[in-house]
Enzyme design. Sequence first.
Site, short mmCIF file in Angstrom:
data_model
loop_
_atom_site.label_atom_id
_atom_site.label_comp_id
_atom_site.label_asym_id
_atom_site.label_seq_id
_atom_site.Cartn_x
_atom_site.Cartn_y
_atom_site.Cartn_z
CG HIS A 138 -38.40 98.64 19.21
ND1 HIS A 138 -38.47 97.47 18.52
CD2 HIS A 138 -37.14 99.09 19.08
CE1 HIS A 138 -37.27 97.19 18.01
NE2 HIS A 138 -36.46 98.16 18.34
CB ILE B 220 -40.21 95.07 15.52
CG1 ILE B 220 -40.82 95.27 14.13
CG2 ILE B 220 -39.17 93.95 15.49
CD1 ILE B 220 -39.82 95.80 13.10
N GLY C 148 -34.54 93.19 19.57
CA GLY C 148 -33.63 92.04 19.58
C GLY C 148 -33.02 91.78 20.94
CB VAL C 149 -31.58 93.94 23.63
CG1 VAL C 149 -30.44 94.51 22.83
CG2 VAL C 149 -32.68 94.96 23.80
CD GLU D 4 -32.86 89.34 30.18
OE1 GLU D 4 -33.13 88.78 31.28
OE2 GLU D 4 -31.70 89.67 29.87
#
Length: 143
Positions: free
Chosen positions: A48, A54, A57-58, A62
């Site tokens: 990723h 990067i 986002g999850v 978290e």
Amino acid sequence: MMYIQDIKNILPHRFPFLLVDRITELEPGKKVVGFKNVTVNEEFFQGHYPGHPIMPGVLIIEAMAQVGGFLMMYSVDDDEEKIPLFAGIDKARFRRNVVPGDRLRIEAEVIKLRGRIGKIAAKGFVEDELAAEAELMFAINDK
């Protein structure tokens, strides 16, 4: 100030999913400030994205949820062994990329707390720039 061993005594998460490195401020029932040091050695950067890492986002959410869960654990009056469960998310927005070398500062404040159920407003910053924000809901359950 709370270091990693203190955090591990409160949160059930462990490597590779513990995404909180330090808690620097805590006002039970009110607010918390915690940090996640983002390094290129994180496994998720392999995919990723290759050549342009990067933080997903999850995983930012978290990390914010773990800091918020830490606040929740200190905000309920209960002597039993308990565990914070992420129960919902509203108004999530991502404002900037989080990349290797960044230090994600997470600030969370209680919006509503009723018994073992709570809602917090969480924001993640890199330096003074807002990276992400969301309202997170929690339920504190027995282990």
